[in-house]
Motif scaffolding. Structure first.
Motif, PDB file in Angstrom:
ATOM      1  N   VAL A  11       0.843  -1.205   0.000  1.00  0.00           N
ATOM      2  CA  VAL A  11       0.000   0.000   0.000  1.00  0.00           C
ATOM      3  C   VAL A  11       0.870   1.244   0.000  1.00  0.00           C
ATOM      4  CG1 VAL A  11      -1.639   1.348   1.383  1.00  0.00           C
ATOM      5  CG2 VAL A  11      -2.004  -1.099   1.072  1.00  0.00           C
ATOM      6  N   ASP A  12       1.920   1.232   0.820  1.00  0.00           N
ATOM      7  CA  ASP A  12       2.821   2.383   0.890  1.00  0.00           C
ATOM      8  C   ASP A  12       3.506   2.637  -0.450  1.00  0.00           C
ATOM      9  OD1 ASP A  12       2.116   2.694   3.536  1.00  0.00           O
ATOM     10  OD2 ASP A  12       3.942   1.750   4.322  1.00  0.00           O
ATOM     11  N   LEU A  13       3.942   1.559  -1.102  1.00  0.00           N
ATOM     12  CA  LEU A  13       4.567   1.712  -2.423  1.00  0.00           C
ATOM     13  C   LEU A  13       3.574   2.267  -3.441  1.00  0.00           C
ATOM     14  CD1 LEU A  13       6.680  -1.573  -2.664  1.00  0.00           C
ATOM     15  CD2 LEU A  13       7.544   0.766  -2.486  1.00  0.00           C
ATOM     16  N   ALA A  14       2.365   1.732  -3.427  1.00  0.00           N
ATOM     17  CA  ALA A  14       1.341   2.209  -4.366  1.00  0.00           C
ATOM     18  C   ALA A  14       1.006   3.671  -4.087  1.00  0.00           C
ATOM     19  CB  ALA A  14       0.086   1.340  -4.257  1.00  0.00           C
ATOM     20  N   LYS A  15       0.958   4.040  -2.818  1.00  0.00           N
ATOM     21  CA  LYS A  15       0.646   5.430  -2.448  1.00  0.00           C
ATOM     22  C   LYS A  15       1.750   6.366  -2.917  1.00  0.00           C
ATOM     23  CE  LYS A  15      -1.714   8.632  -0.404  1.00  0.00           C
ATOM     24  NZ  LYS A  15      -2.645   9.335  -1.249  1.00  0.00           N
ATOM     25  N   ARG A  16       3.015   5.934  -2.765  1.00  0.00           N
ATOM     26  CA  ARG A  16       4.120   6.773  -3.249  1.00  0.00           C
ATOM     27  C   ARG A  16       4.042   6.968  -4.752  1.00  0.00           C
ATOM     28  NH1 ARG A  16       9.002   3.907  -0.806  1.00  0.00           N
ATOM     29  NH2 ARG A  16       7.689   3.154   0.847  1.00  0.00           N
ATOM     30  N   LYS A  17       3.717   5.898  -5.471  1.00  0.00           N
ATOM     31  CA  LYS A  17       3.589   6.012  -6.927  1.00  0.00           C
ATOM     32  C   LYS A  17       2.430   6.947  -7.276  1.00  0.00           C
ATOM     33  CE  LYS A  17       3.131   3.506 -11.205  1.00  0.00           C
ATOM     34  NZ  LYS A  17       3.087   2.232 -11.899  1.00  0.00           N
ATOM     35  N   GLU A  18       1.328   6.795  -6.581  1.00  0.00           N
ATOM     36  CA  GLU A  18       0.172   7.668  -6.811  1.00  0.00           C
ATOM     37  C   GLU A  18       0.539   9.127  -6.549  1.00  0.00           C
ATOM     38  OE1 GLU A  18      -4.083   8.703  -4.708  1.00  0.00           O
ATOM     39  OE2 GLU A  18      -3.213   6.730  -4.349  1.00  0.00           O
ATOM     40  N   ASP A  19       1.262   9.375  -5.465  1.00  0.00           N
ATOM     41  CA  ASP A  19       1.673  10.740  -5.132  1.00  0.00           C
ATOM     42  C   ASP A  19       2.603  11.317  -6.200  1.00  0.00           C
ATOM     43  OD1 ASP A  19       0.156  10.626  -2.840  1.00  0.00           O
ATOM     44  OD2 ASP A  19       1.853  10.256  -1.498  1.00  0.00           O
ATOM     45  N   ALA A  20       3.506  10.478  -6.717  1.00  0.00           N
ATOM     46  CA  ALA A  20       4.421  10.941  -7.768  1.00  0.00           C
ATOM     47  C   ALA A  20       3.648  11.319  -9.026  1.00  0.00           C
ATOM     48  CB  ALA A  20       5.454   9.864  -8.078  1.00  0.00           C
ATOM     49  N   VAL A  21       2.661  10.500  -9.373  1.00  0.00           N
ATOM     50  CA  VAL A  21       1.852  10.804 -10.559  1.00  0.00           C
ATOM     51  C   VAL A  21       1.003  12.049 -10.308  1.00  0.00           C
ATOM     52  CG1 VAL A  21       0.051   9.937 -12.118  1.00  0.00           C
ATOM     53  CG2 VAL A  21       1.854   8.401 -11.351  1.00  0.00           C
ATOM     54  N   ALA A  22       0.504  12.203  -9.094  1.00  0.00           N
ATOM     55  CA  ALA A  22      -0.282  13.400  -8.756  1.00  0.00           C
ATOM     56  C   ALA A  22       0.574  14.659  -8.867  1.00  0.00           C
ATOM     57  CB  ALA A  22      -0.862  13.272  -7.349  1.00  0.00           C
ATOM     58  N   THR A  23       1.817  14.567  -8.455  1.00  0.00           N
ATOM     59  CA  THR A  23       2.738  15.703  -8.577  1.00  0.00           C
ATOM     60  C   THR A  23       2.955  16.043 -10.043  1.00  0.00           C
ATOM     61  OG1 THR A  23       3.821  15.114  -6.505  1.00  0.00           O
ATOM     62  CG2 THR A  23       5.058  16.523  -8.003  1.00  0.00           C
ATOM     63  N   GLN A  24       3.151  15.000 -10.856  1.00  0.00           N
ATOM     64  CA  GLN A  24       3.333  15.216 -12.296  1.00  0.00           C
ATOM     65  C   GLN A  24       2.069  15.822 -12.903  1.00  0.00           C
ATOM     66  OE1 GLN A  24       6.143  14.845 -14.202  1.00  0.00           O
ATOM     67  NE2 GLN A  24       4.923  15.867 -15.743  1.00  0.00           N
ATOM     68  N   LEU A  25       0.916  15.358 -12.467  1.00  0.00           N
ATOM     69  CA  LEU A  25      -0.347  15.901 -12.972  1.00  0.00           C
ATOM     70  C   LEU A  25      -0.462  17.380 -12.640  1.00  0.00           C
ATOM     71  CD1 LEU A  25      -3.101  15.529 -14.296  1.00  0.00           C
ATOM     72  CD2 LEU A  25      -3.978  14.754 -12.084  1.00  0.00           C
ATOM     73  N   ALA A  26      -0.075  17.760 -11.445  1.00  0.00           N
ATOM     74  CA  ALA A  26      -0.115  19.178 -11.062  1.00  0.00           C
ATOM     75  C   ALA A  26       0.799  20.001 -11.966  1.00  0.00           C
ATOM     76  CB  ALA A  26       0.283  19.348  -9.596  1.00  0.00           C
ATOM     77  N   ARG A  27       1.998  19.462 -12.248  1.00  0.00           N
ATOM     78  CA  ARG A  27       2.916  20.170 -13.145  1.00  0.00           C
ATOM     79  C   ARG A  27       2.333  20.278 -14.553  1.00  0.00           C
ATOM     80  NH1 ARG A  27       7.345  17.326 -10.356  1.00  0.00           N
ATOM     81  NH2 ARG A  27       7.168  15.681 -11.917  1.00  0.00           N
ATOM     82  N   ASP A  28       1.726  19.191 -15.024  1.00  0.00           N
ATOM     83  CA  ASP A  28       1.143  19.209 -16.370  1.00  0.00           C
ATOM     84  C   ASP A  28      -0.009  20.209 -16.471  1.00  0.00           C
ATOM     85  OD1 ASP A  28       2.962  17.279 -17.123  1.00  0.00           O
ATOM     86  OD2 ASP A  28       1.520  15.627 -17.199  1.00  0.00           O
ATOM     87  N   LYS A  29      -0.837  20.241 -15.434  1.00  0.00           N
ATOM     88  CA  LYS A  29      -1.956  21.192 -15.443  1.00  0.00           C
ATOM     89  C   LYS A  29      -1.448  22.629 -15.368  1.00  0.00           C
ATOM     90  CE  LYS A  29      -5.726  18.315 -13.918  1.00  0.00           C
ATOM     91  NZ  LYS A  29      -6.898  18.201 -13.070  1.00  0.00           N
ATOM     92  N   ALA A  30      -0.383  22.852 -14.613  1.00  0.00           N
ATOM     93  CA  ALA A  30       0.212  24.191 -14.547  1.00  0.00           C
ATOM     94  C   ALA A  30       0.768  24.594 -15.908  1.00  0.00           C
ATOM     95  CB  ALA A  30       1.311  24.231 -13.488  1.00  0.00           C
ATOM     96  N   LYS A  31       1.355  23.634 -16.622  1.00  0.00           N
ATOM     97  CA  LYS A  31       1.879  23.915 -17.965  1.00  0.00           C
ATOM     98  C   LYS A  31       0.742  24.275 -18.915  1.00  0.00           C
ATOM     99  CE  LYS A  31       5.003  22.620 -21.565  1.00  0.00           C
ATOM    100  NZ  LYS A  31       4.783  23.875 -22.254  1.00  0.00           N
ATOM    101  N   VAL A  32      -0.361  23.548 -18.834  1.00  0.00           N
ATOM    102  CA  VAL A  32      -1.526  23.874 -19.676  1.00  0.00           C
ATOM    103  C   VAL A  32      -1.985  25.291 -19.380  1.00  0.00           C
ATOM    104  CG1 VAL A  32      -3.964  23.347 -20.123  1.00  0.00           C
ATOM    105  CG2 VAL A  32      -2.306  21.490 -19.966  1.00  0.00           C
TER     106      VAL A  32
END
Length: 142
Positions: A11-32
């Motif tokens: 669960v912790d590993l999956a949560k870290r991966k989810e958080d990393a993707v969420a961070t990338q999503l925030a960056r992508d939305k900021a770029k848009v």
């Protein structure tokens, strides 16, 4: 190690991966948003020059130069529109990856919780069995 503890690691590993993707999503939305802001500025800039051209009454030579300039600005607008489209596609892709990661984390949470319930039931049964045995020994020894 209990199964629920091993599941917690997953669960912790999956949560870290989810958080990393969420961070990338925030960056992508900021770029848009940034690309969209730039596009709006270019459109405003192009609109200002177009309206000024109509007001200035330029000579044929200056009108031609002015037209070339406004054409380049329009090309920049088109390029920026394409950049916005690419940035939006990237953000959409990242959004889908985040949803998949979130779903995986939730599934792992569910399995971990299920294992905890099973382990608790087994522990409760074991405690009850020990309590029954203790009571039986007391009864027999009397």
């Amino acid at each position: 190690m209990k199964k629920s503890k091993r599941m917690q690691l997953l669960v912790d590993l999956a949560k870290r991966k989810e958080d990393a993707v969420a961070t990338q999503l925030a960056r992508d939305k900021a770029k848009v948003a940034d690309d969209q802001r730039k596009l709006e500025e270019l459109k405003e800039y192009a609109g200002q020059y177009e309206s000024e051209r109509n007001l200035l009454g330029l000579s044929a030579y200056l009108t031609t130069n002015y037209q070339h300039f406004t054409n380049r600005v329009q090309q920049a607008v088109q390029q920026q529109e394409a950049a916005v489209g690419r940035a939006q596609q990237q953000a959409d892709m990242t959004q889908r990856r985040w949803l998949q990661a979130r779903s995986k984390t939730q599934s792992m949470d569910y399995l971990r919780d299920k294992n905890i319930k099973i382990e608790n039931l087994l522990e409760d049964k074991q405690e009850q069995k020990q309590s029954d045995e203790f009571a039986m020994r007391r009864f027999i020894s009397q």
